[in-house]
Design a protein around this motif. Structure first.
Motif, PDB file in Angstrom:
ATOM      1  N   UNK A 424      -2.861   4.003  -5.155  1.00 20.80           N
ATOM      2  CA  UNK A 424      -3.135   4.593  -6.464  1.00 20.80           C
ATOM      3  C   UNK A 424      -3.988   3.678  -7.331  1.00 20.80           C
ATOM      4  N   UNK A 425      -3.771   2.368  -7.233  1.00 21.13           N
ATOM      5  CA  UNK A 425      -4.554   1.447  -8.053  1.00 21.13           C
ATOM      6  C   UNK A 425      -5.993   1.355  -7.562  1.00 21.13           C
ATOM      7  N   UNK A 426      -6.202   1.347  -6.262  1.00 22.09           N
ATOM      8  CA  UNK A 426      -7.571   1.261  -5.735  1.00 22.09           C
ATOM      9  C   UNK A 426      -8.377   2.505  -6.103  1.00 22.09           C
ATOM     10  N   UNK A 427      -7.752   3.669  -5.996  1.00 21.09           N
ATOM     11  CA  UNK A 427      -8.449   4.890  -6.399  1.00 21.09           C
ATOM     12  C   UNK A 427      -8.643   4.936  -7.912  1.00 21.09           C
ATOM     13  N   UNK A 428      -7.694   4.360  -8.656  1.00 21.16           N
ATOM     14  CA  UNK A 428      -7.836   4.328 -10.106  1.00 21.16           C
ATOM     15  C   UNK A 428      -8.979   3.445 -10.549  1.00 21.16           C
ATOM     16  N   UNK A 429      -9.210   2.328  -9.875  1.00 19.30           N
ATOM     17  CA  UNK A 429     -10.326   1.439 -10.223  1.00 19.30           C
ATOM     18  C   UNK A 429     -11.654   2.166 -10.044  1.00 19.30           C
ATOM     19  N   UNK A 430     -11.746   3.011  -9.009  1.00 19.23           N
ATOM     20  CA  UNK A 430     -12.990   3.735  -8.719  1.00 19.23           C
ATOM     21  C   UNK A 430     -13.036   5.106  -9.387  1.00 19.23           C
ATOM     22  N   UNK A 431     -12.012   5.464 -10.171  1.00 13.23           N
ATOM     23  CA  UNK A 431     -11.951   6.793 -10.799  1.00 13.23           C
ATOM     24  C   UNK A 431     -12.143   7.886  -9.766  1.00 13.23           C
ATOM     25  N   UNK A 432     -11.517   7.686  -8.634  1.00 13.42           N
ATOM     26  CA  UNK A 432     -11.748   8.524  -7.463  1.00 13.42           C
ATOM     27  C   UNK A 432     -10.535   9.406  -7.211  1.00 13.42           C
ATOM     28  N   UNK A 433     -10.799  10.631  -6.768  1.00 14.05           N
ATOM     29  CA  UNK A 433      -9.704  11.504  -6.354  1.00 14.05           C
ATOM     30  C   UNK A 433      -8.918  10.811  -5.240  1.00 14.05           C
ATOM     31  N   UNK A 434      -7.606  10.811  -5.363  1.00 15.99           N
ATOM     32  CA  UNK A 434      -6.780  10.026  -4.445  1.00 15.99           C
ATOM     33  C   UNK A 434      -6.884  10.544  -3.020  1.00 15.99           C
TER      34      UNK A 434
END
Length: 598
Positions: A424-434
């Motif tokens: 969740x944090x890695x996708x959150x850094x990239x503002x990316x759909x999980x």
């Protein structure tokens, strides 16, 4: 004889409600819910007691003794670990006796049957340094086979009296010796080889570091330390300066903070032990609920102590993409000779292992540590521990389902890979759909890397793949689920990472057969939710015995608000306004009116 002092019902309720300090009264007073009893030295305390049953133990507790029901999982797990350790300990002692006297097979004790609740002269000598009610010691005595003696120690005289009462109530005086002493003093007085303990359990309120020096000196060679730390806010990076003072390490604000907390505690134990020519071997390290708990064996050996620096590392964390890089304090180089082909040479690494700017997002780094970077668990011990959990005797434990699920996840972990990332944090850094967890794990497995969960986080990614591979996989996912164009701003990690092309195309669509671990397939209790409200360590002022708990936010409402003064007391109000700011508030001097129905 005790002197009886009669009070009215209103006075009794006033004393109980406002918790009068007994030291200010001219006689010893014990306040109960509806009775007030005075006693002389040596008299038996009477009053309202509450019976608590846990495992095979039944204890009687009063309001002044600390009992925390949320630690039942901790106690159940400790019983399983000590039961397993008891078998290993007896095997090792038997093998040692055989080496010393191989011809005497009749006295080696190899076939001695271990029973719980029975005193074994060659068994474990356990110290519970901070016993409180004595519940843990009583359960150890009644549920762990192969025990010689258990010392239940506490610095509180009322707690020791409670321990003595509970030991008699459970009829195990032959195994438990209550002790009224300072924990550190008791351990320092037990440093002689013949007085050392086989196992020492430290479960303090807060940090355990003040007890470590005495513990590593008073434990016998190969003995077991069971250590709990509940100051997770300090260990998780909220106050790095306080963590450095207590543990000698600087934590980082990272999603892997729970594992980093374990590694900071283990490193603190290791450095404490090496001062005395001793070193540790972690058997099991667990992060659960609001605390961490480690089980380590302490050995003696100067040569092994020299390897300690190679098991500790500094940690660099990017301030943008949060990439982690470890740099060991020491390294081991092969230096074979004809006389000793296995000889090694100790050295120090060159560094730093990172540049002034992150290679992925061009941000700077924070540096934390040092932390323990060697494995957290011993695989062989985990196998035996799971066998203990699967036995019929262990199924009576209330939390056995959670213990089995947690240990299964721990056994599946990559023990040679320190720390982890979270999806969740890695996708959150990239503002990316999980991306789906199974898809990401499959992509890593198809690429030839290993991956596992961590028991400390349900969205954890523990892998031997470099962080660049994880970013490449998310770049491939970005092609299928692109980020909005207005998210690409200058200077943010998203822009620097997603504008690069992936080094290769990763297989995201095909689910790898090993992507779904056995613990997940079998629907084991891996990451259970808190089972009740107010689930936490409590505070020193919290009455953990009582069921009537209140949220702190509700309890402290209007705490500092002064009462409204009656209209007729205007002169008195003016005089109060002239009181200095640092003087005591009037409302603290005048007790509240107490209504009574008696």
């Amino acid at each position: 004889m005790a002197r009886a002092i009669l009070f009215t019902c209103g006075a009794v309720r006033f004393a109980a409600k406002h918790r009068l300090d007994r030291n200010l009264l001219p006689f010893p007073v014990k306040i109960h819910s509806r009775t007030l009893t005075t006693m002389a030295e040596g008299d038996i305390k009477t009053g309202s007691l509450k019976t608590i049953r846990e495992g095979s133990a039944e204890i009687l507790v009063a309001e002044h003794v600390f009992y925390n029901p949320v630690q039942e999982f901790n106690r159940d797990l400790s019983i399983c670990v000590l039961t397993t350790f008891s078998r290993i300990y007896q095997r090792e002692k038997s093998a040692e006796r055989q080496r010393k006297n191989a011809s005497d097979d009749a006295t080696n004790g190899a076939d001695t049957k271990l029973e719980a609740g029975v005193k074994h002269e060659n068994g474990l000598r356990i110290l519970e340094a901070l016993s409180a009610t004595g519940l843990r010691s009583i359960r150890y005595a009644k549920e762990i086979p192969g025990v010689k003696e258990i010392i239940a120690n506490d610095l509180s005289k009322s707690a020791v009296e409670s321990i003595e009462q509970n030991v008699k109530h459970n009829q195990i005086e032959h195994l438990i010796t209550p002790s009224y002493n300072d924990a550190m003093t008791l351990m320092y007085m037990s440093t002689k080889p013949e007085q050392r303990f086989t196992a020492i359990d430290l479960d303090p309120y807060g940090h355990p570091t003040r007890f470590l020096d005495g513990a590593v000196q008073s434990i016998e060679d190969g003995g077991l330390l069971l250590i709990t730390a509940t100051d997770m806010a300090v260990l998780a990076g909220n106050t790095p300066e306080a963590c450095y003072v207590k543990y000698g390490s600087v934590p980082l604000k990272t999603k892997a903070c729970h594992e980093m907390a374990l590694r900071i505690l283990l490193r603190c134990i290791e450095t404490t032990a090496t001062r005395y020519g001793r070193y540790m071997k972690p058997l099991l390290s667990i992060s659960a609920d609001f605390y961490i708990r480690v089980f380590v064996r302490i050995y003696t050996g100067q040569y092994a102590c020299k390897k300690s620096s190679s098991k500790q590392s500094m940690v660099f964390q990017c301030t943008g993409c949060e990439a982690l890089t470890l740099q060991p304090l020491g390294i081991l180089k092969p230096n074979p000779t004809e006389a000793n082909p296995q000889q090694i040479k100790f050295g120090i690494p060159t560094g730093p292992f990172v540049g002034s700017r992150c290679e992925h997002c061009n941000h700077q780094h924070h540096m934390g540590g040092p932390i323990w970077s060697a494995p957290l668990h011993d695989e062989q011990f985990l196998g035996e521990l799971l066998q203990t959990v699967e036995q019929e005797d262990s199924k009576r434990l209330t939390t056995i389902r959670r213990i089995y699920g947690t240990l299964t996840v721990i056994r599946e972990e990559l023990h040679d890979v320190p720390l982890y990332y979270t999806l969740d944090r890695m996708c959150g850094i990239l503002k990316l759909e999980s991306i789906g967890m199974l898809k990401l794990r499959s992509a890593l497995l198809h690429a030839g890397f290993r991956v596992s969960y961590s028991h400390a986080s349900r969205t954890s990614i523990k892998t031997d793949a470099p962080i660049s591979v994880l970013w490449d996989i998310l770049r491939c996912w970005h092609r299928l689920h692109p980020v909005k164009a207005d998210r690409f701003l200058e200077g943010v990690p998203l822009t620097a990472i997603l504008r690069k092309e992936p080094a290769k195309v990763y297989n995201i669509d095909e689910i790898h057969p090993d992507a779904n671990p056995p613990s997940r397939k079998e629907s084991l209790s891996r990451f259970p939710e808190n089972p009740a409200a107010h689930w936490g360590p409590g505070t020193r002022a919290t009455q953990m015995v009582s069921d009537n708990k209140m949220l702190k936010s509700a309890q402290n409402q209007n705490k500092r608000k002064q009462k409204r003064t009656p209209k007729g007391d205007s002169a008195e109000e003016e005089s109060h306004n002239d009181v200095k700011a640092d003087s005591e508030s009037p409302e603290r001097k005048v007790p509240k009116t107490i209504t009574t129905d008696c």
